[in-house]
Enzyme design. Structure first.
Site, PDB file in Angstrom:
ATOM      1  CG  HIS A  83      51.972  39.519  34.052  1.00 22.47           C
ATOM      2  ND1 HIS A  83      51.602  38.619  34.715  1.00 22.47           N
ATOM      3  CD2 HIS A  83      51.827  40.519  34.389  1.00 22.47           C
ATOM      4  CE1 HIS A  83      50.742  39.430  35.770  1.00 22.47           C
ATOM      5  NE2 HIS A  83      51.072  40.343  35.569  1.00 22.47           N
ATOM      6  CG  HIS A 116      37.017  32.300  32.580  1.00 19.91           C
ATOM      7  ND1 HIS A 116      36.955  31.541  33.958  1.00 19.91           N
ATOM      8  CD2 HIS A 116      37.304  33.440  32.930  1.00 19.91           C
ATOM      9  CE1 HIS A 116      37.375  32.260  34.981  1.00 19.91           C
ATOM     10  NE2 HIS A 116      37.787  33.878  34.354  1.00 19.91           N
ATOM     11  CG  HIS A 142      48.815  36.382  33.454  1.00 20.93           C
ATOM     12  ND1 HIS A 142      50.164  35.705  33.544  1.00 20.93           N
ATOM     13  CD2 HIS A 142      48.396  36.119  32.001  1.00 20.93           C
ATOM     14  CE1 HIS A 142      50.818  35.475  32.250  1.00 20.93           C
ATOM     15  NE2 HIS A 142      49.444  35.671  31.572  1.00 20.93           N
ATOM     16  CG  HIS A 164      42.298  34.693  32.926  1.00 19.13           C
ATOM     17  ND1 HIS A 164      42.916  35.454  33.618  1.00 19.13           N
ATOM     18  CD2 HIS A 164      41.008  34.198  33.507  1.00 19.13           C
ATOM     19  CE1 HIS A 164      42.139  35.634  34.850  1.00 19.13           C
ATOM     20  NE2 HIS A 164      41.037  35.130  34.801  1.00 19.13           N
ATOM     21  N   GLY A 186      35.187  40.832  39.152  1.00 23.46           N
ATOM     22  CA  GLY A 186      35.670  39.590  40.194  1.00 23.46           C
ATOM     23  C   GLY A 186      36.961  39.154  39.720  1.00 23.46           C
ATOM     24  CB  CYS A 213      51.984  36.191  37.936  1.00 22.74           C
ATOM     25  SG  CYS A 213      50.452  35.575  36.744  1.00 22.74           S
TER      26      CYS A 213
HETATM   27  P1  AMP Z   1      39.232  35.160  37.411  1.00 20.08           P
HETATM   28  O1  AMP Z   1      38.249  35.455  38.619  1.00 20.08           O
HETATM   29  O2  AMP Z   1      38.483  35.674  35.901  1.00 20.08           O
HETATM   30  O3  AMP Z   1      40.339  36.012  37.653  1.00 20.08           O
HETATM   31  O4  AMP Z   1      39.353  33.799  37.220  1.00 20.08           O
HETATM   32  C1  AMP Z   1      40.508  33.215  37.722  1.00 20.08           C
HETATM   33  C2  AMP Z   1      40.495  31.741  37.519  1.00 20.08           C
HETATM   34  O5  AMP Z   1      41.365  31.072  37.896  1.00 20.08           O
HETATM   35  C3  AMP Z   1      39.414  31.155  38.626  1.00 20.08           C
HETATM   36  O6  AMP Z   1      38.441  30.516  37.883  1.00 20.08           O
HETATM   37  C4  AMP Z   1      40.007  29.950  39.304  1.00 20.08           C
HETATM   38  O7  AMP Z   1      39.503  28.953  39.669  1.00 20.08           O
HETATM   39  C5  AMP Z   1      41.235  29.789  38.397  1.00 20.08           C
HETATM   40  N1  AMP Z   1      42.598  29.346  39.114  1.00 20.08           N
HETATM   41  C6  AMP Z   1      43.195  29.900  39.971  1.00 20.08           C
HETATM   42  N2  AMP Z   1      44.467  29.100  40.266  1.00 20.08           N
HETATM   43  C7  AMP Z   1      44.466  28.136  39.466  1.00 20.08           C
HETATM   44  C8  AMP Z   1      45.047  26.968  39.130  1.00 20.08           C
HETATM   45  N3  AMP Z   1      46.410  26.813  39.754  1.00 20.08           N
HETATM   46  N4  AMP Z   1      44.820  26.125  38.007  1.00 20.08           N
HETATM   47  C9  AMP Z   1      43.647  26.377  37.326  1.00 20.08           C
HETATM   48  N5  AMP Z   1      42.936  27.368  37.543  1.00 20.08           N
HETATM   49  C10 AMP Z   1      43.130  28.219  38.572  1.00 20.08           C
END
Ligand code: AMP
Length: 113
Positions: free
Chosen positions: A46, A101, A97, A99, A92, A4
């Site tokens: 997680h 935004h 995990h 999160h 999408g 993850c």
């Molecule tokens: P989601 O589509 O809600 O699952 O958002 C996942 C987000 O994680 C996307 O906006 C990606 O750009 C971001 N993301 C993926 N890998 C990384 C990383 N290593 N560091 C920072 N952001 C990341």
């Protein structure tokens, strides 16, 4: 959890542009920003979605939301911001995990989509 990416960021195994961290959560800049300011707030425990969350993890999510106004202020988001929590395929969600935004630093518009 193994494999993850957000667990690895939380453990310091993968670098991130950290803007906040405590024992339960981390916030860092999104690698592919969708707004002038785009930060992800991640509980360190997680679980993929709210449907997978246990009571202890729900407490961590509450702490994330309590901290978000302070994180937003530290990012200079004094004129508002948008929060998004993608849940599953139709939303999408790409990182499984949970999160939150934080998007801002510009007018986001009245439409959500
Ligand atoms: P989601 O589509 O809600 O699952 O958002 C996942 C987000 O994680 C996307 O906006 C990606 O750009 C971001 N993301 C993926 N890998 C990384 C990383 N290593 N560091 C920072 N952001 C990341």
């Amino acid at each position: 959890m193994e494999n993850c990416i957000f667990c690895k960021i939380a453990a310091g195994e993968i670098p991130s542009q950290k803007v906040y961290e405590d024992e339960n959560m981390i916030a860092f800049k999104d690698i592919n920003p969708q707004a002038k300011v785009h930060v992800l707030v991640v509980p360190k425990s997680h679980f993929a979605t709210l449907a997978d969350m246990n009571a202890d993890q729900a407490e961590l999510v509450k702490q994330c939301f309590v901290n978000i106004p302070h994180i937003a202020e530290s990012l200079g988001l004094t004129n508002g911001y948008r929060l998004i929590v993608n849940q599953g395929q139709d939303a999408g969600q790409t990182v499984h995990h949970l999160h939150i935004h934080i998007l801002g630093g510009q007018p986001m518009g009245e439409k959500m989509l």
